[in-house]
Design an enzyme around this catalytic site. Structure first.
Site, short mmCIF file in Angstrom:
data_model
loop_
_atom_site.label_atom_id
_atom_site.label_comp_id
_atom_site.label_asym_id
_atom_site.label_seq_id
_atom_site.Cartn_x
_atom_site.Cartn_y
_atom_site.Cartn_z
CD GLU A 60 124.76 30.85 74.12
OE1 GLU A 60 124.97 29.70 73.68
OE2 GLU A 60 123.76 31.53 73.79
CG HIS A 129 113.86 33.46 78.63
ND1 HIS A 129 113.52 32.22 78.15
CD2 HIS A 129 114.29 34.17 77.55
CE1 HIS A 129 113.72 32.19 76.83
NE2 HIS A 129 114.19 33.35 76.45
C1 LIG Z 1 121.70 28.61 74.26
C2 LIG Z 1 120.82 29.74 73.83
N1 LIG Z 1 121.40 30.92 73.52
C3 LIG Z 1 120.64 31.98 73.16
C4 LIG Z 1 119.29 31.87 73.11
C5 LIG Z 1 118.44 33.07 72.75
N2 LIG Z 1 117.81 32.88 71.44
C6 LIG Z 1 116.56 32.41 71.34
S1 LIG Z 1 116.12 32.16 69.76
C7 LIG Z 1 117.60 32.70 69.18
C8 LIG Z 1 117.85 32.71 67.71
C9 LIG Z 1 117.66 31.37 67.10
O1 LIG Z 1 117.81 31.44 65.72
P1 LIG Z 1 117.60 30.18 64.79
O2 LIG Z 1 118.36 29.02 65.33
O3 LIG Z 1 117.89 30.62 63.41
O4 LIG Z 1 116.06 29.81 64.97
P2 LIG Z 1 114.78 30.72 64.62
O5 LIG Z 1 114.45 31.49 65.87
O6 LIG Z 1 115.12 31.59 63.47
O7 LIG Z 1 113.69 29.76 64.31
C10 LIG Z 1 118.42 33.09 70.23
C11 LIG Z 1 119.77 33.67 70.10
C12 LIG Z 1 118.72 30.62 73.46
N3 LIG Z 1 117.40 30.44 73.45
N4 LIG Z 1 119.50 29.59 73.81
#
Ligand SMILES: Cc1ncc(C[n+]2csc(CCOP(=O)(O)OP(=O)(O)O)c2C)c(N)n1
Ligand SMILES: [Mg+2]
Lengths: 336, 379
Positions: A60, A129
């Site tokens: 972000e 959220h």
């Molecule tokens: C700071 C932040 N930005 C956005 C999100 C929304 N979000 C939740 S999971 C995710 C993707 C995460 O991907 P990854 O790090 O590859 O982990 P995975 O879910 O694949 O285990 C996002 C964008 C969040 N939880 N926290």
């Protein structure tokens, strides 16, 4: 006129803004193929291409930081923050850069950046959220902050925000995304009320009830319920949280003599305090009772099984109206 | 403008200009492959222990599917499946010592299982009952992190504490491929390298961050990045439980003996949706799923056990029975979980009384009491 959901109205507003100005670019996580986790940008990448609807890497601070660079280069970035609770990694860029560059450069650099933030609770989500972080931003000079409460405003005000040469935080009440309403897409933006004006939702004579975003429909319902008990409530939708359009609130309070403010955000240091103080300064002699705040508590947003206790609802707002009216209420006997 | 292909860029090089190896000890077909550097680290794994790893993976897959069912049945608000990532979580989780400390994301329920978490505690958060399921100090595992990447700094700080204390335990941070884009994760690597903290960066590259392919997050294999911070890095087949176990043991040994941090990229695949609220058909190809189904982490250990004559019906029945029992226990724990009390909203905001909140608590309690008097009085 067409009937559309709140979410669809934002989508239509974004599309219109992109059609009219090639410098408008959307940035955010999962906003491309997926259309955003709430589908607000659905179909836009397909129609405008990956260079205008940019799925960004997961960062972000980088989204806002690169938006600053794009703005320097003459673009008008519209950044989506996936959920309210994920805006904080970008806080530094928003508060130190986006908000201050125009001032710092004696007006030479403009930051026409729109930051879309789905905010507020009521959807049964896990932590981070459901937050209402608006007061952090209304407390930051250089930012304009607005919140929309119905599809027409959603459609119009996203375009006004994008057209603004100042940075705008656009707070979207996510629990209302599926609410339907009439939207006039042919509306001439220059004829629409400015995004800085408040709107009287329901006229009334006994109490002025001020709110914004997700609680506007709740306040309207409260006004109907109060009228069954013979109390006439005037509901005002702020629309703009910074600056606040005080004139119509002042006029209303001079008429009703009573003020209730409701928001989901925590009470202390919140917008309710700003409104209560400003109205007290402006029309102290017209007030027949102390301003009343009906707000979320001073707590981190609770787990979803408890959120109904945290969020102001119809009953809590009516209790606040009773306090303003001096009728029996939950604090009877405690207040001076 | 932006690359959109999945998977790390082809032909990426490590700092010595060589293709970075993805270590495998068990092939997708279940053959035991030899690897001079990694073999010694799993040489002590007995047949019984291999069977144990197999059982663990079957059990956590079962926990995961049961939770998905509970969500579909309305008993949970949301669930983030770990389907496909069993080897990454069990291989690493089983390498840890009790006094090591885990900082994870929301998806590491398999690691929590290895830490001995109470099954009801796993679902507390996802049912909406609490913001945290377990006492972190009971199982030496922090409350799972939703803010992407934040936990990597916490793990690094914890490791700095271990170092100051002169202890020989380690901290391990679990995070995803998407998380590697966050400033926090990169800053954690800077701190870990500067202080040579005993921390392991365990990245499960499951190829997706919600709808975004890993190619959008990193132009080189993710494991390469750590090298730029001066952190030794290993890349393993994350669907190979032995390779993951070996890599984690290598990293732990380094941490325990003053060698500083290690980065591990476990290359795996998210076979399910991001969470039960997600619809992957909007953004990914079914073919990709098929390719990865052929590399299943459990099937290959089953094949290996089979080739050793260990996959008896007896064993399979016992493992199935264990998985069923665990799933049953979790379901019961979930369904019988009492709702939190209304006044719990005010609990634990501070460790000592707070006058603002005390006033709000009192007022709300009076407000709620008004309802019971009203109904008693038949308002
Ligand atoms: C700071 C932040 N930005 C956005 C999100 C929304 N979000 C939740 S999971 C995710 C993707 C995460 O991907 P990854 O790090 O590859 O982990 P995975 O879910 O694949 O285990 C996002 C964008 C969040 N939880 N926290
Ligand atoms: Mg991922």
């Amino acid at each position: 006129m067409s009937t559309m959901t709140f979410g669809r109205a934002i989508n239509a507003g974004l599309r219109k803004a992109m059609e009219e100005d090639p410098k408008v670019v959307l940035m955010g996580e999962d906003i491309g193929k997926l259309g955003g986790v709430f589908r607000i940008t659905d179909g836009l990448q397909k129609d405008f291409g990956g260079h205008r609807v940019i799925d960004t890497p997961l960062a972000e601070s980088a989204i806002l930081g690169t938006a600053v660079g794009l703005a320097y280069r003459g673009y008008r970035p519209v950044c989506e923050i996936q959920f309210d609770g994920f805006i904080y990694p970008a806080f530094d860029q928003i508060v130190c850069q986006v908000a201050k560059l125009h001032y710092r450069t004696q007006g030479k650099v403009r930051m026409p950046i729109t930051i879309r933030v789905p905010f507020g609770g009521g959807i049964g989500s896990p932590e981070h959220h459901s937050e209402s972080p608006e007061a952090y931003f209304t407390h930051t000079s250089g930012l304009r902050v607005i919140s929309v409460s119905n599809p027409q405003d959603a459609y119009t005000m996203i375009q006004q925000a994008i057209a603004s040469d100042d940075p705008v935080l656009y707070f979207e009440p996510k629990r209302r995304y599926h609410t339907k309403g009439e939207v006039d897409e042919s509306l001439d933006l220059s004829l629409a009320p400015s995004m800085e004006t408040a709107r009287i939702v329901t006229q009334g004579t006994d109490v002025t009830l001020v709110t914004y975003g997700p609680l506007v429909p709740t306040a309207r319902d409260a006004a109907v319920a109060a009228s069954d008990e013979g109390i006439s409530v005037e509901v005002i939708d702020l629309r703009s949280l910074a600056p606040i359009d005080f004139a119509p609130i002042e006029a209303s309070v001079r008429k009703t003599g009573r003020l209730v403010i409701t928001h989901e955000a925590a009470q202390s240091g919140g917008l309710g305090a700003e409104i209560a103080a400003s109205l007290t300064e402006r029309c102290f002699n017209y007030l027949e009772s102390a301003p009343v705040r009906v707000t979320g508590f001073d707590i981190p947003y609770p787990p979803s099984k408890l959120e109904s206790h945290h969020l102001p609802d119809l009953d809590r707002i009516l209790d606040g109206v009773d306090r303003a009216m001096g009728r029996p209420n939950s604090l009877s006997g405690l207040e001076g | 403008m932006l690359r959109n292909e999945t998977g790390p860029a082809a032909g990426s090089r490590n700092e010595r200009g060589q293709d970075l190896e993805t270590v495998q000890l068990i092939s997708a077909a279940g053959e035991r492959l030899s690897h001079p550097e990694f073999d010694p680290w799993v040489a002590d794994v007995t047949e019984a222990q291999l069977t144990g790893l197999y059982e663990d993976m079957v059990v956590i897959r079962r926990i995961d599917t049961e939770a998905t069912h509970l969500q579909r049945q309305g008993e949970l608000a949301l669930w983030p499946p770990l389907l496909g990532q069993e080897a990454s979580q069990i291989g690493s989780g089983r390498a840890l010592r009790e006094d090591d400390f885990v900082f994870s994301s929301y998806r590491e329920n398999g690691v929590a299982y290895c830490r001995g978490v109470d099954l009801t505690d796993i679902i507390r958060v996802w049912r909406g009952n609490a913001s945290s399921g377990w006492d972190p100090f009971e199982i030496n595992m922090a409350t799972p992190q939703v803010i992407i990447g934040a936990q990597t700094l916490h793990a690094t700080g914890y490791a700095m504490g271990i170092q100051n204390d002169g202890a020989d335990s380690a901290a391990i941070a679990y995070f995803g491929d998407g998380a590697t884009s966050q400033g926090d994760v990169n800053e954690a690597m800077v701190f870990a390298a500067s202080f040579q903290a005993p921390v392991i960066f365990f990245c499960q590259n499951n190829h997706w961050a919600i709808s975004e392919p890993v190619g959008l997050q990193s132009h080189v294999p993710i494991a390469n990045r750590a090298l730029g911070f001066g952190i030794p890095s290993l890349r393993v087949d994350g669907n190979d439980v032995l390779a993951v176990l070996a890599a984690t043991r290598i990293a732990l040994e380094r941490a325990r003996t003053g060698g500083g941090p290690t980065f591990i990229e476990a290359v795996t695949y998210r076979m399910g949706p991001h969470t039960t609220a997600d619809d992957p058909s909007r953004y990914r190809d079914a073919n990709e799923l098929e390719d990865w189904a052929a590399k299943d982490p459990i099937a290959r250990v089953a094949a290996l056990l089979q080739s050793k004559g260990l996959l008896t019906t007896e064993l399979q029945d016992a493992v199935q029975a264990k998985a069923d029992a665990v799933a049953k226990e979790m379901r019961a724990g979930c369904i019988n979980l009492p709702d939190p009390a209304p006044m719990d909203v005010f609990a634990n905001v501070y460790s000592t009384p707070n006058s603002w909140l005390d006033r709000q608590r009192e007022n709300y309690s009076r407000y709620l009491a008004g309802f019971s008097t009203a109904s008693e009085g038949g308002k």
